[in-house]
Design an enzyme around this catalytic site. Structure first.
Site, mmCIF file in Angstrom:
data_model
loop_
_atom_site.group_PDB
_atom_site.id
_atom_site.type_symbol
_atom_site.label_atom_id
_atom_site.label_comp_id
_atom_site.label_asym_id
_atom_site.label_seq_id
_atom_site.Cartn_x
_atom_site.Cartn_y
_atom_site.Cartn_z
ATOM 1 N N LYS B 80 112.119 37.320 70.347
ATOM 2 C CA LYS B 80 110.914 37.795 71.041
ATOM 3 C C LYS B 80 111.229 37.982 72.522
ATOM 4 C CE LYS B 80 105.976 36.547 71.446
ATOM 5 N NZ LYS B 80 104.995 35.460 71.231
ATOM 6 N N SER B 155 100.694 37.586 69.327
ATOM 7 C CA SER B 155 101.500 38.439 70.156
ATOM 8 C C SER B 155 102.871 38.786 69.563
ATOM 9 C CB SER B 155 101.724 37.770 71.517
ATOM 10 O OG SER B 155 102.470 36.577 71.383
ATOM 11 N N SER B 179 100.296 33.037 67.948
ATOM 12 C CA SER B 179 101.185 34.193 68.095
ATOM 13 C C SER B 179 102.400 34.206 67.171
ATOM 14 C CB SER B 179 101.663 34.314 69.544
ATOM 15 O OG SER B 179 100.602 34.754 70.355
#
Lengths: 106, 493
Positions: B80, B155, B179
């Site tokens: 990420k 996210s 997330s």
């Protein structure tokens, strides 16, 4: 405790100033409406917060964490300055260059 | 060998260890898959092709030389884009950090590299992880491999979509209010939020520090556990890191036995606002666990409905403080520095230009919640509700081993779908937020498809440092429920 839930664009402008963010007029108006909705929705939180409840700032019961104060290698300065918006160099020394910090014109 | 991309990380590691395939072949297969599908999925913001192949070749050489290899050696991983990785941009999906390359590695980056894993690239996310759809990324949305017109959650939508599209076998995520788990749920993948402090936050760009927790994303429970073991454990550079052994999550992921286990179903998470297909799959999953010998009881957690409100005060408050570091002085975007403007004017202009709407909104909200005169009513009240949520969990875990709920109220929404109001979008994290407020471990596991053919996830929550229980129940669910694969996955099979 009673919470005021209506935010005007003037309120948002004041908050944006505190947070050092330029907002457009459109953003000021949009955020005032949207944040009012959020504050409305969280009003129940204030209602549930009885005076006898101890607030929690952190999920773990941590106290201060200490370590020995020993010299360790720092990040290579060249790598750090490579990503700076502006630098000034004089011989072997490098500095971050920042805009003027005093009120008077430079 | 395109089929290499449909294998699990555990299997790939075994094949690499015995020399049946090389890490270079495995890495190349995933890079090829990225090249084939990522123009449609947009899971990646940066693909680190050359270095990935170089690392893979190094691992292969190490194996040939008989050097000891880690449990996931040679296996590719997607990261990420809020974890620092030297030599590649770490943008956080923001114009503020566009092209910014960090001068140091995050702890999780260091650990996957030390374990001889191969970093494929950096995955898309909502800007600074603020969002539930990956639509707030300044670099465009990620598309859900199940239906490219839909969001992959957020996210961490990039990491989850990369797994569902077979672009990576495992990925790193971070979970502040859901997330990791919410994207896992809507992409039919596995996502685990470890106990707060279980995985170091060092080098993870902070959003809300008392809630942020890095964790593993995978397609199988065992793969998640193997990655958890690689990244977990004490790190003195994170002052909130727990100095205790990582729970034996790998053993738990291989123990799908729930006989005699007491499972609590959270009464408050269902009914109005929940998609009927989500509720049906959830109840089927619970029934399957009951069939396998678990004892199911309904548990009331009366303060859970207040968690969303408390979160939307605590999180923005911490955001407003954390985002203050982006002052355009030492790194990041600087605009308007024409030699005449003051430092404050340049800061205002840079932050106005560098941050997107959702980041600005949360900074303003946090600034308000923390401002003089409102602090007690907002931030102070939210902290008290946080206490009540922790008490709810404590009471529940005094009678049950784990708690379960749907991971999300609905399946994936359409990209650009207009929301009735801001709070409607925030409700995507309704079920995942309580565990962040309490710091407990929780995971989302695939539970089949809703009536619309989109994936549903079920959530398992356990007490602090009982991460292994999350994996044990997850592994039972995986054994009991039929696996489903995204259309893009089928294409590659």
């Amino acid at each position: 405790m009673e919470c005021p839930v209506a935010l005007t664009s003037t309120d948002v402008a004041r908050l944006a100033d505190l947070a050092r963010i330029d907002l457009t007029v459109k953003e000021l108006e949009q955020f005032a409406g949207e944040l009012g909705v959020v504050l409305d929705a969280v009003a129940q939180v204030s209602a549930a917060a009885r005076p006898d409840i101890v607030p929690t700032s952190h999920a773990l019961n941590l106290t201060n964490v200490f370590r020995d104060d020993v010299v360790r290698p720092s990040m290579p300065l060249a790598d750090v300055f490579a990503m700076a918006p502006a630098v000034e160099q004089d011989g072997d020394s490098t500095w971050f260059r920042v805009p003027r910090i005093l009120g008077e014109a430079a | 060998m395109s089929s290499l991309t449909s294998l699990t990380a555990a299997r790939l590691a075994a094949l690499i260890r015995t020399g049946e395939v090389s890490s270079e072949e495995v890495t190349r297969a995933h890079l090829d898959q990225i090249a084939a599908v990522d123009d449609r999925v947009h899971a990646f913001l940066h693909v680190d092709t050359d270095r990935a192949l170089e690392v893979a070749r190094r691992v292969d050489a190490k194996r040939r030389a008989g050097a000891p290899l880690g449990p996931l050696a040679g296996v590719p991983v997607a990261v990420k884009d809020l974890f620092a990785y030297v030599g590649a941009p770490t943008t956080c999906g923001s114009r503020m950090l566009e092209n910014w390359c960090p001068p140091y590695n995050a702890a999780v980056t260091e650990r996957v590299l030390a374990a001889d894993m191969v970093i494929l690239g950096k995955t898309n996310l909502d800007e600074f992880a603020m969002g539930s759809s990956t639509e707030t990324s300044a670099f465009g949305p990620t598309h859900n491999p199940w239906d490219l017109a839909r969001v992959p959650g957020g996210s961490g939508g990039g990491s989850a979509a990369a797994l569902a599209a077979l672009e990576a076998p495992v990925a790193l995520g971070s979970d502040t209010g859901g997330s990791i788990r919410q994207p896992a749920a809507v992409t039919g993948t596995v996502g685990i939020k470890p106990t707060y402090g279980g995985v170091s936050r060092y080098g993870a760009v902070a959003m809300a520090s008392s809630l942020d927790q890095p964790g593993p994303c995978a397609r199988t429970v065992l793969d998640a556990a193997l990655l958890h073991q690689v990244i977990g454990g004490y790190d003195p550079r994170d002052a909130t890191s727990i100095d205790a052994p990582v729970p034996d999550v790998v053993a738990a992921a291989q123990s799908p036995d729930v006989a005699g286990m007491k499972i609590g179903v959270v009464k408050e998470f269902g009914g109005e606002g929940f998609e009927p297909g989500v509720e049906r799959r959830f109840h089927e999953a619970v029934a399957a666990l009951a069939g396998a010998g678990a004892e199911i009881v309904e548990v009331s957690c009366p303060y859970f409905p207040l968690a969303l409100g408390a979160y939307y005060l605590i999180m923005p408050s911490e955001v407003s403080s954390n985002m203050a570091r982006f002052d355009a002085m030492r790194y990041g975007r600087r605009v308007g520095d024409d030699g005449t403007r003051s430092v404050e004017d340049v800061m205002r202009a840079s932050r106005g230009a560098g941050f997107g709407a959702e980041v600005k909104r949360r900074i303003i909200l946090g600034t308000y919640a923390l401002s003089s005169g409102y602090y007690d009513a907002y931030y102070g009240s939210a902290q008290k509700v946080r206490t009540l949520i922790i008490q709810d969990f404590r009471a529940a875990f005094s009678t049950v081993d784990v708690l379960m709920s749907p991971s999300t109220p609905t399946t994936a929404i359409r990209i650009g779908e207009p929301l009735t109001d801001l709070m409607a979008g925030y409700k995507a994290d309704l079920c995942t937020i309580p565990s962040n407020l309490a710091g407990i471990p929780a995971g989302s596991f695939p539970a089949g498809l809703s009536d619309n053919g989109l994936p549903v996830g079920v959530q398992v929550m356990a007490p602090v440092l009982a991460d292994d229980r999350v994996y044990r129940v997850g592994s039972a669910l995986e054994a009991l429920l039929e696996p489903r694969f995204a259309p893009l996955t089928k294409e590659a099979r």
